[in-house]
Motif scaffolding. Structure first.
Motif, mmCIF file in Angstrom:
data_model
loop_
_atom_site.group_PDB
_atom_site.id
_atom_site.type_symbol
_atom_site.label_atom_id
_atom_site.label_comp_id
_atom_site.label_asym_id
_atom_site.label_seq_id
_atom_site.Cartn_x
_atom_site.Cartn_y
_atom_site.Cartn_z
ATOM 1 N N LEU A 77 0.826 -1.210 0.000
ATOM 2 C CA LEU A 77 0.000 0.000 0.000
ATOM 3 C C LEU A 77 0.860 1.261 0.000
ATOM 4 C CD1 LEU A 77 -2.835 -1.054 2.493
ATOM 5 C CD2 LEU A 77 -3.085 -0.596 0.042
ATOM 6 N N ARG A 78 1.981 1.225 0.729
ATOM 7 C CA ARG A 78 2.863 2.401 0.771
ATOM 8 C C ARG A 78 3.521 2.650 -0.588
ATOM 9 N NH1 ARG A 78 4.869 -0.023 5.731
ATOM 10 N NH2 ARG A 78 3.834 0.908 7.529
ATOM 11 N N ASP A 79 3.798 1.569 -1.309
ATOM 12 C CA ASP A 79 4.520 1.678 -2.574
ATOM 13 C C ASP A 79 3.611 1.746 -3.800
ATOM 14 O OD1 ASP A 79 6.810 1.550 -1.119
ATOM 15 O OD2 ASP A 79 7.553 -0.329 -1.946
ATOM 16 N N GLN A 80 2.281 1.706 -3.576
ATOM 17 C CA GLN A 80 1.371 1.549 -4.717
ATOM 18 C C GLN A 80 1.456 2.695 -5.733
ATOM 19 O OE1 GLN A 80 -2.705 1.335 -3.404
ATOM 20 N NE2 GLN A 80 -2.538 3.099 -2.057
ATOM 21 N N ASN A 81 1.829 3.885 -5.280
ATOM 22 C CA ASN A 81 1.916 5.020 -6.203
ATOM 23 C C ASN A 81 3.358 5.345 -6.600
ATOM 24 O OD1 ASN A 81 -0.917 5.489 -6.182
ATOM 25 N ND2 ASN A 81 -0.714 6.492 -4.188
#
Length: 297
Positions: A257-261
Motif C-alpha cells: 500500500l505504501r509503494d502503490q503510487n
C-alpha cells in the motif's frame, strides 16, 4: 583402582572426538523438522446438511447484535469526521467485523456448492480488508477515503440476505475443494522463493481449514457434543500459526500500500519474490504432511 598413564592419555585424546561427535549429532538433529505435539489434523466432511449448518453459523456471527447497522454508523462517522473521531471500541468493532466477514467468505468457499462467496460480498470483504490495513498503518487519510468508497459502492449490500441463495456443497465437492487448495499449498511450499501473493495464498488455505474446524467445534458445543482433545489441539496449533502468518501478511500488505503510487522498479507488489518465513515453514510443512480429509460414508 589407579589408571595407567597410557589409559589417561587415550581418554584425553578421545574426549575431543567424543565432544565433536556429540556436537555433530546435535547439528544433524537440527536439520530435521521439529517434533510437534499436535499430530492429528482431521478435516471431517459429512455432506450438504453440515454445509448448510456451517453457512448459517458463519452468517449468524456476521449479523449478530445488529452489527451491519453499527458498521454503517461507524463508516458514516469516519466519512464525515475522519478516523480521530472514532472511539477505541469503534476501532475494535471494525477489526471484529472484518474477522466475521472474512470468516463468512471462507465458509462460502468451503461449504457453498460453487465454492465462492457472492461477488459483491467478496469485493466488500477485500475492500474492507484494505480499510483495516490503513487503520493498522495509522494512515487516517486513506482510511477515511476507503470508508467513503465503501459506503458508495456497497450501500445496497444486504448482509442479512447473503445466504438466501446459498447452495450447500456435497461432501464430494467439499473434499475436492480441500484437496485442491492443500495440494496448491504443498506446491507453493516446495519453492525456496515465492511471490508475496503465494505466501498469502498459503495463509488463506490454512485459514480455510482453521475456520472450517472452528465452526465444526462451535456447532458441536451448541449441540452439547464432546470435543476431542485432538480437535482442540489442531485448532490451537492452526490458530497460533494463522496469527503469526497474519502478522507477516499484514506487513507485506502495508509495504504494498505504501509503494502503490511509486514509480520505482523496486517497489513492493504482490509479485515481489520473497522467502517463506524460516521460523514458520516447519509448522506449515508439519500440517501439510499430516492432514487427513475424512469423508463420512
Amino acid at each position: 583402582m589407579n589408571l595407567s598413564k597410557l589409559t589417561l592419555a587415550l581418554i584425553l585424546i578421545a574426549s575431543p572426538l567424543v565432544l565433536h561427535a556429540q556436537a555433530t549429532v546435535v547439528q544433524c538433529k537440527e536439520l530435521f523438522s521439529k517434533d510437534y505435539k499436535t499430530q492429528d489434523f482431521v478435516i471431517s466432511i459429512e455432506g450438504k446438511k453440515q454445509s448448510k449448518l456451517f453457512l448459517e453459523k458463519a452468517h449468524e456471527n456476521l449479523i449478530a447484535e445488529n452489527d451491519p447497522v453499527q458498521l454503517n454508523v461507524i463508516l458514516n462517522k469516519m466519512s464525515d469526521y475522519g478516523v480521530p473521531s472514532l472511539s477505541i471500541e469503534q476501532r475494535n468493532f471494525i477489526f471484529k467485523f472484518r474477522q466475521n466477514s472474512s470468516l463468512l467468505r471462507s465458509i462460502f468457499q468451503t461449504s457453498d456448492k460453487n465454492h465462492l462467496s457472492p461477488n459483491k460480498f467478496g469485493r466488500f470483504v477485500k475492500d474492507f480488508g484494505v480499510l483495516k490495513d490503513f487503520l493498522m498503518m495509522s494512515d487516517s487519510e486513506n482510511a477515511q477515503i476507503m470508508a467513503i468508497d465503501i459506503l458508495k459502492k456497497y450501500s445496497d449490500l444486504d448482509f442479512k440476505k447473503l445466504i438466501k441463495k446459498a447452495q450447500p456443497a456435497s461432501k464430494k465437492s467439499v473434499a475436492l475443494y480441500f484437496n485442491g487448495i492443500l495440494e496448491n499449498a504443498k506446491k507453493i511450499m516446495s519453492k525456496s522463493v515465492m511471490t508475496i501473493d503465494e505466501v498469502h495464498d498459503v495463509r488463506k488455505h490454512l485459514r480455510d481449514v482453521l475456520r472450517y474446524i472452528q465452526i465444526e467445534r462451535d456447532l458441536a458445543i451448541e449441540g452439547e457434543k464432546e470435543i476431542s482433545a485432538e480437535k482442540e489441539d489442531a485448532i490451537y496449533f492452526l490458530k497460533k500459526l494463522n496469527t503469526k502468518l497474519g502478522f507477516v501478511c499484514d506487513d507485506y500488505a502495508a509495504q504494498i500500500l505504501r509503494d502503490q503510487n511509486s514509480g520505482s522498479p523496486d517497489r513492493v507488489t504482490k509479485k515481489t519474490l520473497v522467502e517463506f518465513p524460516v521460523e514458520l515453514r516447519p509448522k506449515v510443512e508439519h500440517f501439510l504432511n499430516l492432514y487427513v480429509v475424512q469423508v463420512t460414508e
